[in-house]
Scaffold this motif. Structure first.
Motif, mmCIF file in Angstrom:
data_model
loop_
_atom_site.group_PDB
_atom_site.id
_atom_site.type_symbol
_atom_site.label_atom_id
_atom_site.label_comp_id
_atom_site.label_asym_id
_atom_site.label_seq_id
_atom_site.Cartn_x
_atom_site.Cartn_y
_atom_site.Cartn_z
ATOM 1 N N THR A 448 0.827 -1.205 0.000
ATOM 2 C CA THR A 448 0.000 0.000 0.000
ATOM 3 C C THR A 448 0.860 1.253 0.000
ATOM 4 O O THR A 448 0.587 2.209 -0.740
ATOM 5 C CB THR A 448 -0.941 -0.003 1.217
ATOM 6 O OG1 THR A 448 -1.782 -1.161 1.146
ATOM 7 C CG2 THR A 448 -1.803 1.236 1.236
ATOM 8 N N TYR A 449 1.904 1.281 0.814
ATOM 9 C CA TYR A 449 2.818 2.430 0.785
ATOM 10 C C TYR A 449 3.465 2.557 -0.593
ATOM 11 O O TYR A 449 3.628 3.664 -1.110
ATOM 12 C CB TYR A 449 3.890 2.278 1.866
ATOM 13 C CG TYR A 449 3.469 2.739 3.243
ATOM 14 C CD1 TYR A 449 3.732 4.027 3.679
ATOM 15 C CD2 TYR A 449 2.808 1.887 4.115
ATOM 16 C CE1 TYR A 449 3.361 4.454 4.943
ATOM 17 C CE2 TYR A 449 2.418 2.304 5.381
ATOM 18 C CZ TYR A 449 2.704 3.586 5.796
ATOM 19 O OH TYR A 449 2.318 4.013 7.050
ATOM 20 N N ALA A 450 3.836 1.425 -1.189
ATOM 21 C CA ALA A 450 4.421 1.454 -2.538
ATOM 22 C C ALA A 450 3.403 1.951 -3.557
ATOM 23 O O ALA A 450 3.755 2.671 -4.504
ATOM 24 C CB ALA A 450 4.926 0.059 -2.917
ATOM 25 N N SER A 451 2.144 1.583 -3.379
ATOM 26 C CA SER A 451 1.093 2.049 -4.287
ATOM 27 C C SER A 451 0.927 3.560 -4.191
ATOM 28 O O SER A 451 0.721 4.236 -5.203
ATOM 29 C CB SER A 451 -0.229 1.359 -3.963
ATOM 30 O OG SER A 451 -0.160 -0.024 -4.238
ATOM 31 N N MET A 452 1.005 4.092 -2.986
ATOM 32 C CA MET A 452 0.917 5.550 -2.817
ATOM 33 C C MET A 452 2.053 6.244 -3.567
ATOM 34 O O MET A 452 1.837 7.251 -4.250
ATOM 35 C CB MET A 452 0.950 5.907 -1.328
ATOM 36 C CG MET A 452 -0.274 5.454 -0.554
ATOM 37 S SD MET A 452 -0.092 5.622 1.244
ATOM 38 C CE MET A 452 -0.071 7.402 1.431
ATOM 39 N N ALA A 453 3.252 5.684 -3.442
ATOM 40 C CA ALA A 453 4.384 6.239 -4.182
ATOM 41 C C ALA A 453 4.152 6.125 -5.679
ATOM 42 O O ALA A 453 4.461 7.040 -6.452
ATOM 43 C CB ALA A 453 5.676 5.533 -3.782
ATOM 44 N N GLY A 454 3.594 4.989 -6.111
ATOM 45 C CA GLY A 454 3.313 4.786 -7.529
ATOM 46 C C GLY A 454 2.298 5.778 -8.061
ATOM 47 O O GLY A 454 2.424 6.280 -9.179
#
Length: 782
Positions: A448-454
């Motif tokens: 989820t944190y990676a998705s926010m960055a994405g």
């Protein structure tokens, strides 16, 4: 012979021929080898990460893309020189074998081709003349069905190599610790002769015979000009392998996770082989340190934000043992979230327009019917900027914000952004949801944190458009679909809100060895958040840069809490050490198209009101609703010298000075001024000028009309209800009454224990100047 009989005879012959042709066509099953294979997971570049033995107890790997050249030359020269020329059987070899067997009076040679050996491996028949005939027929049928290289591939996959090792690739790993295409001539020659006598490989048993067979083949390779004299003499000098080598286990937990999800077989993953080895070393290093404090489990995962691929997966430390739960894949295990969900709420509140990045939020004693949240330090700041409350992970502002945003909405948001483990009804969690009252796993949280960055990366790099299906779990296997599809659908969290959230998280206090990072060229800007669950059972740290997201969990798989299990001091050092393995990182571009400039009050961070004279411009997320306007700046009327507050009824209007003044509510002011010496208290009223409706007193607890439950102590005795109050003047003495009965006085710290009976009650508090405040509450019947 009569004409009718001749015709009938011909028909019978054709029927017989047809039956023979059909029998020949169907003499081989559709699937020649119905066997299970070892489960293997490979890195992105094809290197073996971990393997699990097949269900039948054999080490047997699936076929590789091609047969290594050295083994191919060796096996053909040793077993079947005319493999590419015969139709499945070699009459010359069979005649020679028959002559040798008759001459010796026993079976010395079978004269089987590699194709016939494949048939024998598939059916495992007894070695008789009749079975040899059947194998010969089936071998010719196999030659018609498959190419020569396919037949050779079947042999290399299913030939026995001693013990429970089957197939070339498994043998290469078990005896030499590397893939078959990396073997030397001596090693390839050894494996070529081994299926002919697989029992010779056992250490201490017939080693001289095995060496003799290998060297004889090397000599043959030299005579055949397959190798030169240098390779020949170097190969002769190579020793035989010792006992079998354990297969690599760089990602044992990922192996078992993939077996559960995808079954057996070889799987290509996104794992970076070198990064995985280095990550394992770092986790093992910290494990050796933490186990001294009886902390036995660490998990870590690294995600590439651009591709959403998992680059490193350390499911637990010291994976060779099941002691202390080391066999548990913590990355997939649901654990108490602690404070790790707070950034999601912060971003959601920004998008909702109920919060601004620098807006002062209350950090004061707060009471709800079911619990009273406390900060980790058990102290209060009165009021703090929202981004500071997030970076310091203050609990009270987070709970109050969740109360404003509503648990139901936040619960729905968590599902939209990919947190599937929070699957109970919102009422099950209540406001404790934001403090670790729910469970999540490291895999989904890091994703989820990676998705926010994405989302943020894609928005700024693709003309302010959003990515379809952006909130998905990170990919482990390489056959993931491409996510980069432009869409006009707004994601659950906007680019502007995510940017402000990440900016706030860059101010989280780093571990001691990271102090002063901004002063070094090697330092990197990281948005990161920690979490510590109740009872010190789970320590989290998740860091984000535009390129990578790293998630770390530290604790005990058993759930046993230890004082050392703290997010900032246990999980964070592991995370920052993992970042040092990666290439230098950048920082996010500002998504201006998703932000709007507004004037904010510099002191309070709210949207500036007409009473805010000291203003600043701030870019905040685009929202359609009205943003919160500063409620704390008011115009106060002062005497000409500024020493007193006055009004037109008691002071000449022409001499009144009107000033904008930041006035916090009494409880907030009481705590705020202790942490902010620059906070200006209001001047006292000029004698005779004080309005009748203003009180410097405020009751913190109980709330108006509250129903209070008298607590019970651990020993079963009846406890006390603690009432709290504040006064604008910290040194003022307060006098407490319950239902007109005097309880006592307090100074500096204003709290009083009471034990009321069932029914309605009135709490009265007064100061030395006659100011009084009352609060009504009820004690219900049990």
């Amino acid at each position: 012979m009569k004409k009718g009989e001749s015709s009938l005879k011909r028909k019978g012959i054709w029927i017989l021929v047809g039956l023979l042709a059909i029998s020949y066509y169907w003499c081989l099953p559709k699937t020649l080898f119905d066997t299970t294979y070892s489960t293997c997971i490979n890195s992105k570049d094809g290197k073996l990460l971990s393997a699990h033995i097949a269900n039948d107890g054999q080490w047997r790997f699936e076929a590789a893309d091609s047969i290594p050249y050295k083994f191919k030359e060796s096996i053909l020269l040793f077993e079947d020189e005319y493999f590419y020329y015969h139709p499945g059987f070699n009459p010359v070899s069979m005649a020679r074998a028959l002559f040798q067997n008759i001459k010796s009076g026993s079976i010395k040679s079978g004269g089987s081709t590699l194709t016939m050996q494949v048939i024998r491996l598939a059916f495992n028949r007894n070695r008789t003349l009749f079975n040899k005939l059947i194998e010969t027929i089936q071998a010719t049928r196999l030659e018609l069905r498959c190419s020569k290289d396919e037949i050779l591939q079947m042999y290399s996959v299913h030939a026995p190599f001693g013990g429970n090792v089957v197939g070339l690739e498994a043998a290469a790993w078990r005896y030499f610790g590397r893939p078959a295409h990396q073997l030397s001539w001596a090693e390839s020659a050894l494996l070529a002769v081994l299926p002919n006598a697989p029992s010779l490989i056992h250490p201490g048993k017939n080693r001289s015979r095995l060496l003799e067979k290998r060297n004889r083949l090397l000599t043959k390779l030299l005579d055949n000009n397959s190798i030169d004299s240098t390779d020949y003499y170097l190969s002769l000098a190579e020793p035989l392998p010792d006992k079998p080598i354990a297969l690599p286990q760089l990602t044992p937990h990922l192996l078992h996770q993939q077996m559960k999800q995808h079954g057996e077989g070889t799987m290509q993953t996104c794992i970076n082989y070198i990064l995985q080895k280095q990550s394992n070393q770092i986790v093992d290093k910290f494990y050796r340190i933490y186990r001294q404090n009886e902390v036995h489990n660490i998990a870590a995962i690294i995600v590439d934000n651009q591709s959403k691929q998992v680059l490193s997966y350390v499911g637990n430390c010291n994976s060779q043992s099941s002691e202390y739960g080391h066999d548990v894949d913590i990355i997939q295990a649901s654990r108490s979230t602690g404070s790790i969900l707070k950034p999601f709420l912060y971003a959601a509140a920004l998008d909702d327009g109920i919060l601004l990045p620098k807006m002062l939020v209350a950090d004061i004693p707060t009471y709800y019917s079911d619990f009273a949240p406390k900060n980790y330090t058990e102290k209060f700041d009165g009021a703090v900027p929202a981004h500071t409350a997030l970076s310091r992970s203050l609990n009270v502002p987070a709970v109050r914000l969740l109360d404003d945003y509503r648990v139901e909405r936040f619960h729905t948001l968590l599902k939209k952004i990919g947190i599937s483990t929070i699957n109970q009804a919102p009422s099950h969690y209540g406001l404790s949801l934001i403090l670790g009252g729910a469970e999540a796993n490291l895999y989904e949280l890091t994703s989820t944190y990676a998705s926010m960055a994405g989302v943020l990366n894609y928005y700024t790099n693709n003309n302010s458009t959003y990515q379809a299906n952006a909130y998905q779990s990170a990919w482990i296997k390489t056959n993931a679909d491409d996510l980069a599809t432009p869409t006009n659908t707004l994601p659950p969290l906007s680019a502007g809100a995510i940017y402000h959230t990440f900016e706030a998280l860059t101010n989280v206090q780093r571990p001691e060895n990271e102090a002063g990072w901004e002063n070094f060229t090697s330092g990197r800007k990281v948005a990161w958040k920690t979490g510590t669950s109740f009872g010190n059972r789970d320590a989290w740290a998740i860091g984000v840069t535009p390129e990578y997201t790293i998630g770390v969990w530290v604790g005990n798989a058993s759930g046993e809490g230890r004082p050392a299990i703290i997010g900032g001091s246990a999980a964070a050092p592991v995370m920052f050490d993992l970042y040092r393995l990666l290439q230098p990182t950048s920082w996010f571009d500002i998504p201006y198209d998703d932000l709007q400039p507004i004037e904010v009050c510099k002191e309070t961070g709210f949207k500036a009101s007409i009473n805010c004279f000291n203003r600043d411009t701030l870019y905040v997320p685009l929202v359609e609703k009205d943003l919160p306007v500063c409620p704390y700046h008011k115009i106060v009327h002062l005497s000409n010298d500024g020493k007193y507050r006055v009004n037109a009824d008691c002071y000449p209007a022409s001499q009144i000075r009107n000033e904008s003044w930041m006035i916090l509510p009494p409880v907030m002011a009481w705590y705020f001024q202790s942490k902010n010496p620059g906070y200006k208290k209001l001047p006292p009223y000029l004698p005779g000028c004080k309005p009748n409706d203003e009180s410097p007193l405020e009751i913190i607890y109980p709330k108006p009309g509250a129903q209070l439950v008298v607590p019970k102590e651990i020993d079963g005795s009846i406890g006390r209800i603690v009432c709290k109050a504040s006064h604008q003047n910290r040194s003022e003495t307060l006098f407490w009454h319950l239902d007109n009965e005097y309880l006592g006085s307090t100074r500096h710290i204003h709290q009083m224990e009471i034990l009321p009976q069932q029914g309605n009650h009135t709490l009265s508090i007064s100061d030395e100047k006659g100011n009084i405040i009352k609060r009504h509450f009820n004690i219900p019947s049990l």
